[in-house]
Write an enzyme that holds these catalytic residues in place. Structure first.
Site, PDB file in Angstrom:
ATOM      1  N   LYS A 178       0.916  -1.283   0.020  1.00 23.47           N
ATOM      2  CA  LYS A 178       0.027  -0.069   0.077  1.00 23.47           C
ATOM      3  C   LYS A 178       0.972   1.222  -0.188  1.00 23.47           C
ATOM      4  CE  LYS A 178      -4.580   0.693   0.383  1.00 23.47           C
ATOM      5  NZ  LYS A 178      -5.605  -0.167  -0.348  1.00 23.47           N
ATOM      6  N   GLY A 184     -21.094   5.844   4.558  1.00 22.72           N
ATOM      7  CA  GLY A 184     -20.221   6.160   3.419  1.00 22.72           C
ATOM      8  C   GLY A 184     -20.843   6.029   2.059  1.00 22.72           C
ATOM      9  N   GLY A 227     -19.802   6.883  -1.103  1.00 27.85           N
ATOM     10  CA  GLY A 227     -18.801   7.476  -2.366  1.00 27.85           C
ATOM     11  C   GLY A 227     -18.801   6.648  -3.378  1.00 27.85           C
ATOM     12  N   ASN A 228     -17.964   6.334  -4.057  1.00 22.36           N
ATOM     13  CA  ASN A 228     -17.854   5.552  -5.278  1.00 22.36           C
ATOM     14  C   ASN A 228     -18.498   4.084  -4.927  1.00 22.36           C
ATOM     15  OD1 ASN A 228     -17.197   7.818  -7.011  1.00 22.36           O
ATOM     16  ND2 ASN A 228     -14.772   6.993  -6.941  1.00 22.36           N
ATOM     17  N   VAL A 229     -17.950   3.379  -4.260  1.00 21.55           N
ATOM     18  CA  VAL A 229     -18.612   2.198  -3.864  1.00 21.55           C
ATOM     19  C   VAL A 229     -19.552   2.101  -3.055  1.00 21.55           C
ATOM     20  CG1 VAL A 229     -17.680  -0.054  -2.406  1.00 21.55           C
ATOM     21  CG2 VAL A 229     -15.905   1.259  -3.695  1.00 21.55           C
TER      22      VAL A 229
END
Length: 349
Positions: A80, A184, A186-188
Site C-alpha cells: 500500500k 459512506g 462515495g464511489n463504492v
C-alpha cells in the site's frame, strides 16, 4: 517515532518513506509480503492528523492486501502507499510525478492502483513515468464494470457478500425488504446502495458530503441520518463503506444490525472487537474477503481481461464467506480469526 515496535508492523518486508521538497510530497510505501507475487495495493491520499496515523494506516492496509489477495486466490502480495495531504487542495501533477518516481525506484516490488483520494486519471499520469501501475485500462463488462475503475467491482463483490451473510444469518435468499444502513456513499458505497435498492432493500445512509446524501435520497429513496447516528439504526445489515476502525468500544454497543458487511478496510479498531461482535450475536463479514472485487478486477486486467471469468471470480466471494462462516461456527471463533487462518495457510506455504 518507533516503527518496528508498532503492533501493526506485523512482519512487513519493507517500509519506505518518500519525500520531494519541490512538489511537497510526503508519502509512505509499505510492502507486507511478496510470497505469492509482487505487492499490489492502492495509493491513498489523506489529510492525516499526524505522521504516526499515516504510518499505522499504511501498515494496516498493506497487511490487509496480503490477506485479501491470498483469500481471493491471486498470485499477488500485499502492499500500500499513502500520501499525506488533502487530495482536494494538495494534489498536483508534480506531486504525482514525484510519487511515481518513488514507486519506480522499488523496481516492481510494489504496484500501485487508485484508492481513496486518487483516481484512474492520476494513475494514468503516473504510468507515464513508471510501468508499475495497474487498474488503468478501460474495458466494459457484462455487469457494468470497467476495469480501469475497480470501484464497481468492489461494490459488486460486497453485494455478493451481503447475500451470503443474509443467507447464513437470517436464512434469506431474497434481499427484498432487507433494511441496510450504508455508512459512506462515495464511489463504492453509492454503487452498492444502487444494487441493494434494485434488489428491493430499504436504505439508511450517512456521509460527510451533503450532495451525495441528497442524491441517495432522491434516486434511491434512502433515509438520510447524521454521521454519528448511523450505527444505531434499526436495520438488518450495517455496511461500513468509508474509512476504517469504525467498529470500536463506542460504536459496537449501538448496533442493532445482526450483520456487519461493508466495503471499508480495517473495520475493526482492534482484533478484540471481532470477539465483541461474536459475543453479541452479530455476524461480522471480514472486510478483506468481502471487498476483494476491486483487486480481482485489477488482477484480471494484468492476466488478460475476460468479463465472464472476472464475474465468476467475484461471485466466488460467496463461497469463500460460506466456508468462513461454517468454520467459525464449528470452531466457536470470530469470523475474522478464521479468515486470517485460511489466508495464512495460503500465503505462508
Amino acid at each position: 517515532m518507533a516503527v518496528f515496535s508498532l503492533s501493526d508492523f506485523a512482519d512487513h518486508e519493507q517500509v519506505v518513506f518518500c519525500s520531494d521538497e519541490k512538489s511537497g510530497l510526503r508519502a509512505i510505501i509499505a510492502v507486507h509480503n511478496s510470497n505469492l507475487g509482487p505487492a499490489l495495493g492502492g495509493c491513498r491520499m489523506w489529510a492525516y492528523a499526524s505522521e504516526e496515523d499515516a504510518v499505522r494506516d499504511v501498515l494496516r492496509l498493506s497487511r490487509g492486501m496480503t490477506y485479501k489477495s491470498a483469500m481471493a486466490r491471486l498470485k499477488l502480495g500485499g502492499g500500500k502507499a499513502v500520501v499525506i495531504g488533502n487530495p482536494r487542495t494538495d494534489k498536483t501533477r508534480q506531486l504525482l510525478q514525484a510519487l511515481a518516481r518513488a514507486i519506480d525506484r522499488l523496481n516492481g516490488r510494489y504496484i500501485a492502483a487508485e484508492d481513496s483520494g486518487t483516481c484512474v486519471a492520476d494513475m494514468k499520469l503516473m504510468r507515464q513515468i513508471t510501468p508499475h501501475i495497474a487498474g488503468i485500462e478501460d474495458k466494459p463488462s457484462d455487469i457494468g464494470m470497467r476495469s480501469g475503475d475497480p470501484s464497481p467491482a468492489t461494490a459488486y463483490g460486497v453485494f455478493v457478500g451481503i447475500r451470503a451473510a443474509v443467507k447464513d444469518k437470517l436464512g434469506r435468499d431474497s434481499l427484498a425488504g432487507l433494511r441496510v444502513a450504508v455508512q459512506g456513499i462515495g464511489n463504492v458505497g453509492f454503487d452498492l446502495a444502487c444494487q441493494l435498492h434494485a434488489a428491493g432493500a430499504s436504505l439508511w445512509v450517512a456521509d460527510i458530503h451533503p450532495q451525495q446524501l441528497l442524491r441517495a435520497r432522491d434516486e434511491l429513496a434512502a433515509t438520510v441520518v447524521a454521521a454519528d447516528e448511523i450505527y444505531a439504526q434499526d436495520v438488518d445489515v450495517f455496511a461500513p463503506c468509508a474509512l476504517g476502525a469504525v467498529l470500536n468500544d463506542k460504536t459496537i454497543p449501538q448496533l442493532k444490525a445482526q450483520v456487519v458487511a461493508g466495503a471499508s478496510n480495517n473495520q475493526l479498531a482492534e482484533t478484540r472487537h471481532g470477539v465483541d461482535l461474536m459475543n453479541r450475536g452479530i455476524l461480522y463479514v471480514p472486510d478483506y474477503v468481502i471487498n476483494a472485487g476491486g483487486i480481482i478486477d485489477i488482477y484480471h486486467e494484468r492476466i488478460g481481461f475476460d468479463r465472464a471469468a472476472l464475474v465468476r471470480h467475484i461471485d466466488g466471494i460467496y463461497d469463500n464467506l460460506m466456508e468462513i462462516f461454517e468454520r467459525a461456527r464449528q470452531e466457536e471463533r470470530p469470523t475474522g480469526e478464521v479468515a486470517d487462518v485460511i489466508a495464512e495457510e495460503r500465503f505462508r506455504r
